[in-house]
Design a protein around this motif. Sequence first.
Motif, PDB file in Angstrom:
ATOM      1  N   ARG A 323       0.825  -1.204   0.000  1.00 50.37           N
ATOM      2  CA  ARG A 323       0.000   0.000   0.000  1.00 50.37           C
ATOM      3  C   ARG A 323       0.866   1.263   0.000  1.00 50.37           C
ATOM      4  O   ARG A 323       0.598   2.216  -0.726  1.00 50.37           O
ATOM      5  N   ASP A 378     -16.287   8.572  -3.280  1.00 52.36           N
ATOM      6  CA  ASP A 378     -15.194   7.650  -2.970  1.00 52.36           C
ATOM      7  C   ASP A 378     -13.853   8.327  -3.207  1.00 52.36           C
ATOM      8  O   ASP A 378     -13.679   9.087  -4.163  1.00 52.36           O
ATOM      9  N   ARG A 379     -12.903   8.036  -2.328  1.00 49.02           N
ATOM     10  CA  ARG A 379     -11.573   8.669  -2.410  1.00 49.02           C
ATOM     11  C   ARG A 379     -10.881   8.331  -3.734  1.00 49.02           C
ATOM     12  O   ARG A 379     -10.299   9.196  -4.379  1.00 49.02           O
ATOM     13  N   ARG A 380     -10.913   7.080  -4.119  1.00 51.41           N
ATOM     14  CA  ARG A 380     -10.202   6.662  -5.325  1.00 51.41           C
ATOM     15  C   ARG A 380     -10.734   7.350  -6.573  1.00 51.41           C
ATOM     16  O   ARG A 380      -9.966   7.813  -7.422  1.00 51.41           O
ATOM     17  N   SER A 384      -8.420   9.960  -8.773  1.00 48.74           N
ATOM     18  CA  SER A 384      -8.071   9.628 -10.155  1.00 48.74           C
ATOM     19  C   SER A 384      -8.687  10.628 -11.136  1.00 48.74           C
ATOM     20  O   SER A 384      -8.037  11.048 -12.095  1.00 48.74           O
ATOM     21  N   TYR A 440      -6.315  10.750   2.161  1.00 45.11           N
ATOM     22  CA  TYR A 440      -6.388   9.329   1.821  1.00 45.11           C
ATOM     23  C   TYR A 440      -5.297   8.549   2.549  1.00 45.11           C
ATOM     24  O   TYR A 440      -5.546   7.468   3.092  1.00 45.11           O
ATOM     25  N   ILE A 497      -3.682   5.086  -8.548  1.00 46.65           N
ATOM     26  CA  ILE A 497      -4.558   5.214  -7.381  1.00 46.65           C
ATOM     27  C   ILE A 497      -5.595   4.096  -7.312  1.00 46.65           C
ATOM     28  O   ILE A 497      -6.031   3.692  -6.229  1.00 46.65           O
ATOM     29  N   PHE A 498      -5.978   3.546  -8.462  1.00 50.35           N
ATOM     30  CA  PHE A 498      -6.995   2.486  -8.472  1.00 50.35           C
ATOM     31  C   PHE A 498      -6.482   1.171  -7.888  1.00 50.35           C
ATOM     32  O   PHE A 498      -7.254   0.240  -7.683  1.00 50.35           O
ATOM     33  N   TRP A 499      -5.192   1.069  -7.589  1.00 47.63           N
ATOM     34  CA  TRP A 499      -4.650  -0.128  -6.954  1.00 47.63           C
ATOM     35  C   TRP A 499      -4.805  -0.095  -5.434  1.00 47.63           C
ATOM     36  O   TRP A 499      -4.462  -1.065  -4.766  1.00 47.63           O
ATOM     37  N   LEU A 500      -5.333   0.997  -4.909  1.00 48.39           N
ATOM     38  CA  LEU A 500      -5.473   1.152  -3.454  1.00 48.39           C
ATOM     39  C   LEU A 500      -6.905   0.877  -3.014  1.00 48.39           C
ATOM     40  O   LEU A 500      -7.841   1.031  -3.802  1.00 48.39           O
ATOM     41  N   GLU A 502     -10.537   1.410  -0.934  1.00 47.98           N
ATOM     42  CA  GLU A 502     -11.383   2.554  -0.604  1.00 47.98           C
ATOM     43  C   GLU A 502     -11.455   2.720   0.924  1.00 47.98           C
ATOM     44  O   GLU A 502     -11.497   1.735   1.661  1.00 47.98           O
TER      45      GLU A 502
END
Length: 534
Positions: A323, A378-380, A384, A440, A497-500, A502
């Motif tokens: 992460r 949503d944060r992600r 993004s 985040y 960022i999409f690899w993290l 929510e």
Amino acid sequence: MEEHQGLVFHDVEGETNFRSISISTTKLELSVDEVIEEYVGSFGFSQLLHVFFVSLAWIFDSQNTLVTIFTDAQPSWACKSGGTWCNPGSSKSMCKLEPGSWDWTNGNGSSTIAEWGLVCDQKFLAGLPASLFFIGSLLGSVVYGHVADQYLGRKKAVLISCLLSSLTSFLTSLSPNIWIYALLRFSNGFSRSGIGICCLVLSTEAVGRKWRGQVGQYGFFFFTIGFLSLPLIAYPARTNWRSIYIIISILPLIYSLTILPFVSESPRWLVVKGRTEEAMQVLNKLARLNGKKIPKNLILSTPSIEPNTTTKTIWSTSWASRRMITVMFAGFGVGFVYYGVQLNVENLDFNLYFTVALNALMEIPAVFVGSVLLSFMDRRLLLSSSAYIAGVSCILCTLFSRKNNGGSEKDGSKGSWPQLTAEAVGFMAASTTFDVLYIYCIELFPTNVRNFAVSLLRQALMLGASFAPLLVVLGRLSASVSFLIFGGLAIFSGILIFWLPETRNSPLYETLEQQEEEEKQNVVADCELELGKQ
């Protein structure tokens, strides 16, 4: 339940009888999160005051970071004889003119470039001080993140950072040459790095979970105020860059002596360090100012923490290390773009003071938009999307540029409004990405390593920022290339960022062990819920 023996006295017909009774009292054991939500208030007047006092320090962080936009800017020049053949609008470069045939418009004291002749074959030295500043910030983030988590706490780290920032800014105004100046900018970067890290964590750890995103954004609003103050400070001192450093050195010293003493330490950090009585004092103070009261039988639960929970712990935990690496790679791109676009304003075809003021003003809606969107988005997705907008806008700047890529000096009268609009939108989106990424990161890691995690993000941001001044110098030759690179890195960060996971509405955990266990339980519960629906 605890039993306490008491003695009761009865005087019956002249005789004193003693009878023992049992008094039962119940101890209510809650976490800091639960106490804030149930008894202190998620966000009341006390937290508003706390966040305001803490966030004021962001002003000095901004001033020290972005001051080189003016002190290290490429100043305007003109022909000494008044002829047009050597003016900036001509096809000739100053480097091809005879020495002494031209002069700086506002004198040699207008910037470091003018005073030390950082042009022509010396032009890349102009980007050295700003790059070293961000490298100093990178190293400072390591130190402040560690000592704030393990030894000093958040408040003392802010105090030290402000005092050292004041001292190094003043010393910078005395620089005799570019090398001493660059060294002092490195020292100033190291000194100020504790402000952003610790102020952000100190603010968010005193409020309830639904207010964390908004409170984190408030700090960036004060960063914007500091940014906006720079043109107001720099314009009157446009003939003497040293005066700018003297002015910005005074403010953090005043803050440290008059306002910071009224700030409380983070109750979460105090609990993690086993100082529960002090934590209760802070919580009682916050509750009292909110017009509430904490029950006297309430005690704070102390999380079990393994010894030596430091760098080794966060990197030896597989989920946390994966992460953290993803956050740092995304942070590198975001830092490069956020600071680079700000420093690159001199390569736009507009007046420097106007464009800096416009960029600063664009941060204000970025803060408010980010605050509103954080409450329901949503944060992600938010991160993004804003990164993509920043990237596309930077690429559009290359299409709208009117600047001659052959290296001639810019003429402010030939400004491209479409380019300025694209740059302003891009900077607003980059600012939103930068601000939300901090929030985040806070939500991604537990209390006992949170400050360290934020410091690692800060290091990645500063590493990216350290390359930006060199690209800005390159942009003096080709503005299109600099904006194209900024755009590409922004889009790259948005993809990462999409690899993290929510984190919206998730609790703030206290330890890595607790977070790992509860996140696994949440995943299992979500899977069971999905299977039940099927």
